[in-house]
Design an enzyme around this catalytic site. Structure first.
Site, PDB file in Angstrom:
ATOM      1  N   ASN A 132     -34.417  23.563 128.962  1.00 49.35           N
ATOM      2  CA  ASN A 132     -35.196  22.335 128.777  1.00 49.35           C
ATOM      3  C   ASN A 132     -34.300  21.346 128.038  1.00 49.35           C
ATOM      4  O   ASN A 132     -34.040  21.512 126.852  1.00 49.35           O
ATOM      5  CB  ASN A 132     -36.456  22.674 127.951  1.00 49.35           C
ATOM      6  CG  ASN A 132     -37.192  21.438 127.467  1.00 49.35           C
ATOM      7  OD1 ASN A 132     -36.988  20.340 127.981  1.00 49.35           O
ATOM      8  ND2 ASN A 132     -38.047  21.619 126.466  1.00 49.35           N
ATOM      9  N   TRP A 133     -33.853  20.346 128.780  1.00 45.39           N
ATOM     10  CA  TRP A 133     -32.892  19.408 128.179  1.00 45.39           C
ATOM     11  C   TRP A 133     -33.542  18.406 127.229  1.00 45.39           C
ATOM     12  O   TRP A 133     -32.857  17.657 126.543  1.00 45.39           O
ATOM     13  CB  TRP A 133     -32.131  18.660 129.291  1.00 45.39           C
ATOM     14  CG  TRP A 133     -30.973  19.425 129.833  1.00 45.39           C
ATOM     15  CD1 TRP A 133     -30.552  20.674 129.462  1.00 45.39           C
ATOM     16  CD2 TRP A 133     -30.053  18.984 130.840  1.00 45.39           C
ATOM     17  NE1 TRP A 133     -29.438  21.027 130.188  1.00 45.39           N
ATOM     18  CE2 TRP A 133     -29.113  20.015 131.029  1.00 45.39           C
ATOM     19  CE3 TRP A 133     -29.936  17.819 131.612  1.00 45.39           C
ATOM     20  CZ2 TRP A 133     -28.070  19.911 131.964  1.00 45.39           C
ATOM     21  CZ3 TRP A 133     -28.909  17.709 132.529  1.00 45.39           C
ATOM     22  CH2 TRP A 133     -27.982  18.758 132.702  1.00 45.39           C
ATOM     23  N   LYS A 134     -34.862  18.331 127.245  1.00 48.38           N
ATOM     24  CA  LYS A 134     -35.580  17.357 126.406  1.00 48.38           C
ATOM     25  C   LYS A 134     -35.016  15.944 126.687  1.00 48.38           C
ATOM     26  O   LYS A 134     -34.595  15.685 127.817  1.00 48.38           O
ATOM     27  CB  LYS A 134     -35.503  17.744 124.930  1.00 48.38           C
ATOM     28  CG  LYS A 134     -35.905  19.205 124.720  1.00 48.38           C
ATOM     29  CD  LYS A 134     -36.101  19.586 123.292  1.00 48.38           C
ATOM     30  CE  LYS A 134     -36.476  21.061 123.221  1.00 48.38           C
ATOM     31  NZ  LYS A 134     -36.867  21.487 121.884  1.00 48.38           N
ATOM     32  N   HIS A 149     -45.465  20.990 126.399  1.00 48.68           N
ATOM     33  CA  HIS A 149     -44.486  21.394 125.379  1.00 48.68           C
ATOM     34  C   HIS A 149     -45.020  20.947 124.014  1.00 48.68           C
ATOM     35  O   HIS A 149     -45.630  19.889 123.890  1.00 48.68           O
ATOM     36  CB  HIS A 149     -43.125  20.764 125.666  1.00 48.68           C
ATOM     37  CG  HIS A 149     -42.047  21.306 124.777  1.00 48.68           C
ATOM     38  ND1 HIS A 149     -41.890  20.878 123.477  1.00 48.68           N
ATOM     39  CD2 HIS A 149     -41.123  22.266 124.975  1.00 48.68           C
ATOM     40  CE1 HIS A 149     -40.898  21.562 122.928  1.00 48.68           C
ATOM     41  NE2 HIS A 149     -40.413  22.409 123.818  1.00 48.68           N
ATOM     42  N   GLU A 160     -43.705  19.573 121.586  1.00 50.63           N
ATOM     43  CA  GLU A 160     -43.299  18.233 121.125  1.00 50.63           C
ATOM     44  C   GLU A 160     -44.254  17.184 121.678  1.00 50.63           C
ATOM     45  O   GLU A 160     -44.569  16.199 121.010  1.00 50.63           O
ATOM     46  CB  GLU A 160     -41.842  17.968 121.536  1.00 50.63           C
ATOM     47  CG  GLU A 160     -40.893  18.741 120.634  1.00 50.63           C
ATOM     48  CD  GLU A 160     -39.602  19.204 121.273  1.00 50.63           C
ATOM     49  OE1 GLU A 160     -39.236  18.713 122.362  1.00 50.63           O
ATOM     50  OE2 GLU A 160     -38.950  20.093 120.676  1.00 50.63           O
ATOM     51  N   GLU A 211     -43.993  29.708 122.798  1.00 51.41           N
ATOM     52  CA  GLU A 211     -43.003  29.058 121.939  1.00 51.41           C
ATOM     53  C   GLU A 211     -43.629  28.785 120.575  1.00 51.41           C
ATOM     54  O   GLU A 211     -44.309  27.760 120.396  1.00 51.41           O
ATOM     55  CB  GLU A 211     -42.562  27.728 122.557  1.00 51.41           C
ATOM     56  CG  GLU A 211     -41.896  27.856 123.899  1.00 51.41           C
ATOM     57  CD  GLU A 211     -40.937  26.708 124.143  1.00 51.41           C
ATOM     58  OE1 GLU A 211     -39.745  26.966 124.313  1.00 51.41           O
ATOM     59  OE2 GLU A 211     -41.375  25.542 124.123  1.00 51.41           O
ATOM     60  N   GLY A 242     -35.957  24.851 117.648  1.00 54.66           N
ATOM     61  CA  GLY A 242     -34.883  24.030 117.074  1.00 54.66           C
ATOM     62  C   GLY A 242     -34.578  24.334 115.619  1.00 54.66           C
ATOM     63  O   GLY A 242     -33.879  23.564 114.958  1.00 54.66           O
ATOM     64  N   SER A 295     -35.272  28.886 119.551  1.00 56.23           N
ATOM     65  CA  SER A 295     -33.998  29.326 118.953  1.00 56.23           C
ATOM     66  C   SER A 295     -33.333  30.483 119.699  1.00 56.23           C
ATOM     67  O   SER A 295     -32.751  31.375 119.084  1.00 56.23           O
ATOM     68  CB  SER A 295     -34.192  29.657 117.466  1.00 56.23           C
ATOM     69  OG  SER A 295     -34.564  28.484 116.764  1.00 56.23           O
ATOM     70  N   GLY A 326     -33.849  25.445 124.593  1.00 60.87           N
ATOM     71  CA  GLY A 326     -33.628  24.035 124.264  1.00 60.87           C
ATOM     72  C   GLY A 326     -32.161  23.772 123.967  1.00 60.87           C
ATOM     73  O   GLY A 326     -31.332  23.654 124.874  1.00 60.87           O
ATOM     74  N   GLY A 327     -31.820  23.718 122.698  1.00 57.69           N
ATOM     75  CA  GLY A 327     -30.471  23.339 122.249  1.00 57.69           C
ATOM     76  C   GLY A 327     -29.335  24.056 122.955  1.00 57.69           C
ATOM     77  O   GLY A 327     -28.363  23.424 123.378  1.00 57.69           O
TER      78      GLY A 327
HETATM   79  P1  PGA Z   1     -34.760  25.533 121.070  1.00 54.85           P
HETATM   80  O1  PGA Z   1     -35.956  24.799 121.848  1.00 54.85           O
HETATM   81  O2  PGA Z   1     -34.175  26.555 121.990  1.00 54.85           O
HETATM   82  O3  PGA Z   1     -33.789  24.420 120.724  1.00 54.85           O
HETATM   83  O4  PGA Z   1     -35.367  26.157 119.858  1.00 54.85           O
HETATM   84  C1  PGA Z   1     -36.815  25.525 122.680  1.00 54.85           C
HETATM   85  C2  PGA Z   1     -37.792  24.602 123.363  1.00 54.85           C
HETATM   86  O5  PGA Z   1     -38.220  23.604 122.773  1.00 54.85           O
HETATM   87  O6  PGA Z   1     -38.182  24.843 124.530  1.00 54.85           O
END
Ligand code: PGA
Length: 254
Positions: free
Chosen positions: A9-11, A93, A95, A165, A171, A211, A232-233
């Site tokens: 997930n590149w956000k 998600h 966020e 999640e 993150g 993470s 994510g990251g």
């Molecule tokens: P992260 O994000 O791997 O950077 O913790 C996961 C996500 O938001 O899907």
């Protein structure tokens, strides 16, 4: 057997120019039982399609608006995503739930809209740190998943993916313990089994996200009820994602 899904997930990262650089640096040897997916910003979809179309790697979106068309300024319809070749769409998600105040019901409508348009929704669920500390993880997940049940008159015949999640793990570098994530994944499967029956519950893929890196992915995907990861990251780094995918492949070969 449920196929493993490794989803990046590149956000809100990567312009089209940066997308070109990323894929220029990314190599992978695809394993038939392990899907690789990139959920990219809307503006990157067509370039991603252009780059990935003959590779077997899938691409998808990070959000959708649950209506076919009309006066929804700034929104993107399921059909537009379908036309851009999306196989998967992330819905709800944390966020978006937290920053944009998306409700469980609104997220559930997105899941249904994606499903009805022949794509696979990835429903994100998870508790906040306060909910975890108050022992309310299961209660929160139940609310999020119950909202989905209300959108479907019958058990879904096609695919739905659920990503667990925990919000405190996203993150932060502080992943859940694999055992705890497995316990939650099993709980999600039980909720589905009660509402939609055992057969459906065994088909639905459950991912863990929060993470994930190359040094911890193995301990998650070797859990019985965890069928892959939402990343994510680490998914923004070509070498790291390459390593993550390779570790997921080793699991399959064991
Ligand atoms: P992260 O994000 O791997 O950077 O913790 C996961 C996500 O938001 O899907």
């Amino acid at each position: 057997m449920r196929r493993t899904l490794i989803a990046a997930n590149w956000k809100m990262n990567h312009t089209v120019a940066e997308t070109n650089v990323f894929f220029g640096n990314f190599t992978v040897s695809l394993h038939t039982d392990i899907e690789l997916l990139f959920c990219v910003p809307f503006t990157d979809l067509y370039q991603t399609k252009h780059i990935l179309k003959d590779t077997g790697i899938k691409w998808g979106a990070q959000n959708v608006f649950p209506a076919p068309k009309g006066a929804y300024t700034g929104e993107i319809s399921p059909y537009m995503l379908k036309e851009a070749g999306c196989t998967y769409v992330i819905c709800g998600h944390s966020e978006r739930r937290q920053i944009l105040k998306e409700s469980d019901e609104f997220v559930a409508k997105k899941v249904k809209a994606v499903y009805d348009n022949g794509m696979i929704p990835i429903l994100c669920v998870g508790e906040t740190e306060a909910e975890r500390n108050a022992g309310k993880t299961k209660e929160r997940l139940q609310e999020e998943i119950q909202a989905i049940f209300l959108q479907f008159e019958e058990p879904p015949m096609k695919e739905i993916v659920i990503a667990y999640e925990p919000i405190w793990a996203i993150g932060t570098g502080e992943a859940s313990s694999p055992e705890k994530a497995e316990e939650v994944a099993l709980y999600i499967r039980e909720l589905i089994s009660t509402e939609w029956g055992k057969e459906t519950s065994q088909k639905i893929r459950i991912l863990y996200g929060g993470s994930i890196q190359s040094n911890n992915i193995s301990s998650f995907i070797t859990q019985k009820n965890i069928d892959g990861c939402l990343i994510g990251g680490a998914g923004l780094k070509p070498n790291e994602l390459h390593k993550i995918y390779q570790k997921a492949s080793i699991k399959e070969e064991e």
